[in-house]
Write a protein that holds these residues in place. Structure first.
Motif, PDB file in Angstrom:
ATOM      1  N   ARG A  17      26.842  34.975  12.068  1.00 42.04           N
ATOM      2  CA  ARG A  17      27.365  35.571  10.835  1.00 42.04           C
ATOM      3  C   ARG A  17      27.724  34.539   9.765  1.00 42.04           C
ATOM      4  NH1 ARG A  17      27.905  39.533  14.313  1.00 42.04           N
ATOM      5  NH2 ARG A  17      27.994  41.688  13.551  1.00 42.04           N
ATOM      6  N   TYR A  34      31.098  41.736   7.941  1.00 43.22           N
ATOM      7  CA  TYR A  34      31.051  42.151   9.346  1.00 43.22           C
ATOM      8  C   TYR A  34      29.639  42.560   9.755  1.00 43.22           C
ATOM      9  CZ  TYR A  34      31.811  45.038  13.516  1.00 43.22           C
ATOM     10  OH  TYR A  34      31.742  45.576  14.776  1.00 43.22           O
ATOM     11  N   TYR A  77      26.550  42.143   7.845  1.00 49.52           N
ATOM     12  CA  TYR A  77      25.411  41.323   7.421  1.00 49.52           C
ATOM     13  C   TYR A  77      25.680  39.814   7.388  1.00 49.52           C
ATOM     14  CZ  TYR A  77      23.460  45.800   5.907  1.00 49.52           C
ATOM     15  OH  TYR A  77      22.989  47.089   5.864  1.00 49.52           O
ATOM     16  N   GLY A  78      26.918  39.387   7.581  1.00 47.91           N
ATOM     17  CA  GLY A  78      27.205  37.961   7.559  1.00 47.91           C
ATOM     18  C   GLY A  78      27.774  37.489   6.229  1.00 47.91           C
ATOM     19  N   THR A  79      27.934  36.181   6.103  1.00 49.49           N
ATOM     20  CA  THR A  79      28.695  35.601   4.989  1.00 49.49           C
ATOM     21  C   THR A  79      27.872  35.352   3.731  1.00 49.49           C
ATOM     22  OG1 THR A  79      28.262  33.373   5.854  1.00 49.49           O
ATOM     23  CG2 THR A  79      30.323  34.435   6.532  1.00 49.49           C
ATOM     24  N   LYS A 131      23.427  42.105  11.649  1.00 49.13           N
ATOM     25  CA  LYS A 131      23.775  41.101  12.638  1.00 49.13           C
ATOM     26  C   LYS A 131      23.998  41.790  13.992  1.00 49.13           C
ATOM     27  CE  LYS A 131      23.541  37.661   9.866  1.00 49.13           C
ATOM     28  NZ  LYS A 131      22.428  36.706  10.022  1.00 49.13           N
ATOM     29  N   ASN A 187      32.294  34.108  15.077  1.00 42.99           N
ATOM     30  CA  ASN A 187      31.376  34.470  14.005  1.00 42.99           C
ATOM     31  C   ASN A 187      30.195  33.510  13.927  1.00 42.99           C
ATOM     32  OD1 ASN A 187      32.371  36.794  12.029  1.00 42.99           O
ATOM     33  ND2 ASN A 187      34.189  35.746  12.805  1.00 42.99           N
ATOM     34  N   TYR A 197      35.026  40.999  13.028  1.00 41.60           N
ATOM     35  CA  TYR A 197      34.096  40.684  14.114  1.00 41.60           C
ATOM     36  C   TYR A 197      34.798  39.938  15.245  1.00 41.60           C
ATOM     37  CZ  TYR A 197      30.302  39.074  16.938  1.00 41.60           C
ATOM     38  OH  TYR A 197      29.491  38.842  18.023  1.00 41.60           O
TER      39      TYR A 197
END
Length: 613
Positions: free
Chosen positions: A259, A112, A114-116, A507, A254, A334
């Motif tokens: 993200r 959520y 910092y991203g994947t 993010k 996303n 998100y």
């Protein structure tokens, strides 16, 4: 929102008017709707765990009173279940121990914020399985150990065994309070109950069933807890995805926010998550987790190497599936709060309370479901706590008591020592929660705080199974030096984070769609962050990615040990017991015939000593 939402936040805002907006405090209170059914589900989980502990501690023990019927000594039954456990429950126990509450909440929060990028670490689990399969399981299963640190004495000497045990004690003692804190944060978000009250109550239950039931109680409660975890994750995924409008909406929102991305391809070690830190760092991290006493003790509760390898396969598959679910939940959070970030509005007071907030938001109309989720998070934590305490008791007995005791312990003394150590360490970990709760997000904290010891400890085992020329004095010096270096790196890195010297860009978040009153908080996501471009050599070292800590610790341990070998000399591999090395190394060691006879006699002696204990 682009689609209709049936969440509690949306429903609460339907009747708001500009003159009568609900404020964030009132909305937060309205979401704390943990009802009777929820409490019933939660308490039922605790009771089931306690009953399992009572059964294995009293009922089963009464059925098999004499030691001949029980099939071994008190320590053997308490710590490794008499080596008669079945593959499936052990596999579920391994999964439950790996996927702690830290993973259930921490990975979703990581995605959520910092991203994947972190999700790509799951690719390395397959490589981890291969390494464990070929390097470590054949050695440990063949030696039939109770404590993995017994191996260090066989391979090096008693001082190295003691050092490894101390490293393990430090690592687990710092990790378990984080495990306890995670579900307490979730419970606080959904009920408002003080985290220290709930940690105390739940830990008493865990200490009870771990203390009286031993490893059998731990493994079978892990099975129940794994089922609850899986149920909680599936429930949130299905209901949350349906509420936002489907999988397509989740992915689009996303992707539009940036993200969904792959790790950065760079050699810069200070990049928070790069392809380098993911592939190299995650592999070493997962290998270290699986090789330590907590996990190896589960593998050694099985009858032999064949069963251990089957358990390893199921364990890797189970962990990948569960962690993918946790990562998807991060995307789901998100998609749900894409235009009204609960961190900025302070609807979630801590980063690791976002997942419980989502649960209370989307499951408000289903009594008992919030209780199931909280039970799932606590199940994950209880599993990790119970296995940690059980493993600590094994190390304390085998490596600290028996090692320095000249006469054998009686069965009664053994039973008392193991159970008292569980209680003392459990109480200590509860107390350390007061310190840990102020140190940061649980995922970063869990990886960084224990790596002062886990990196050098992994280096010890790697040198043990792969480098027959390294002797005890060399690894003793190398591991202590690596520990000192990693302590400096970890402490300086944590100071840099808390002082603002080191800031990781988050993010983007938005509050444009919020329909309740709030006082916007300043976070790294909504303020201008000036990144430091010119760094000193020291900053490049202590500002390295937290994912690289275990890797660097292990490599430093190996390098320092080889440097020390210039002073302390080297072993002659031909004079070593080849059973102490990985099968990949054994074929390069060709002992002379008379030395092979000596090795066989040494193995017989070691097995005889184990039977005496």
């Amino acid at each position: 929102m682009g689609t209709e939402s049936s969440s509690a936040v949306a429903a609460a805002m339907e009747h708001n008017t500009p003159a009568n907006k609900m404020n964030v405090a009132d909305l937060s209170a309205s979401l704390q709707h943990f009802g009777f059914v929820d409490y019933f589900v939660f308490v039922l989980m605790l009771l089931v765990c306690a009953v399992i502990g009572f059964y294995f501690g009293f009922v089963e023990k009464k059925k098999k009173r004499n030691m001949e019927e029980r099939g071994g000594t008190e320590a053997l039954n308490y710590l490794v279940g008499g080596r008669k456990m079945k593959v499936f429950p052990v596999s579920m126990s391994l999964v439950a121990s790996f996927v702690s509450g830290i993973s259930l909440l921490g990975i979703s929060t990581e995605i959520y914020i910092y991203g994947t990028q972190y999700a790509f670490a799951l690719m390395t689990l397959v490589l981890t399985g291969v390494i464990i399969w070929y390097l470590f399981l054949p050695v440990f299963c063949n030696l039939q150990l109770t404590s993995t640190y017994e191996y260090l004495e066989m391979r090096f000497d008693k001082r190295v065994r003691l050092l490894g045990s101390v490293f393990f004690f430090i690592e687990i003692t710092l990790w378990l309070p984080i495990v306890i804190l995670v579900p307490a944060l979730a419970f606080n978000q959904v009920t408002g109950v003080n985290i220290h009250i709930v940690t105390t109550i739940v830990c008493i239950v865990c200490i009870f069933y771990t203390c009286v039931g031993g490893v059998k109680a731990v493994i079978w409660t892990d099975v129940i807890q794994t089922v609850i975890m899986v149920g909680a994750i599936i429930l949130v995924i299905i209901k949350g995805t349906s509420d936002v409008g489907g999988l397509g909406v989740v992915l689009k929102r996303n992707y539009d926010s940036g993200r969904i991305e792959i790790p950065t391809i760079t050699l810069d070690p200070t990049e928070r998550l790069s392809m380098l830190s993911i592939i190299l760092g995650a592999t070493f991290l997962y290998v270290e987790i699986t090789v330590n006493q907590v996990f190896i003790q589960r593998f050694l509760s099985l009858p032999g190497a064949k069963e251990a390898k089957h358990a390893l396969i199921l364990y890797i598959i189970g962990v990948i599936i569960l962690l993918l679910g946790c990562a998807y939940n991060g995307l789901l959070i998100y998609a749900t709060y894409h235009d009204c970030d609960p961190l900025t509005t302070n609807l979630a007071k801590a980063k690791d309370q976002i997942v419980p907030l989502l649960v209370m938001d989307i499951l408000i109309d289903y009594p008992g479901t919030a209780g199931l989720f909280v039970a799932g998070v606590f199940s994950a934590a209880l599993s990790s706590l119970s296995t940690g305490l059980n493993s600590l008791s094994a190390v304390f007995l085998e490596d600290f008591i028996k090692t320095f005791r000249k006469s054998p312990l009686t069965e009664y003394q053994t039973a008392i020592i193991m159970r008292v150590s569980v209680v003392v360490m459990g109480v200590t970990c509860v107390g350390l929660v007061f310190v840990i709760e102020h140190l940061g997000t649980v995922l970063e904290l869990s990886i960084s705080i224990g790596t002062m010891t886990s990196g050098p400890l992994l280096g010890l085992f790697l040198m043990g199974v792969l480098m027959p020329w390294i002797n005890g004095k060399s690894v003793l010096f190398g591991s202590v030096a690596a520990y000192a270096a990693m302590s400096w790196i970890c402490i300086k890195g944590k100071i840099a984070l808390t002082s603002g010297e080191l800031i990781y860009p988050m993010k983007p978040f938005s509050t444009e769609g919020c329909t309740y009153k709030f006082e916007e908080l300043i976070t790294p996501a909504n303020q201008t962050v000036v990144l430091q471009r010119d760094k000193t050599l020291a900053q490049y070292i202590y500002q390295m990615s937290f994912m690289l800590y275990v890797t660097v610790g292990a490599i430093l341990s190996i390098i320092f040990s080889h440097i020390a070998s210039l002073v302390f000399g080297r072993n002659d591999p031909k004079k070593m017991n080849i059973e102490l090395f990985s099968p990949l190394i054994r074929k390069y060691i060709k002992p002379m015939e008379y030395e092979s006879v000596q090795m066989e006699e040494q193995n017989v002696l070691l097995n005889t000593e184990k039977k005496i204990y």
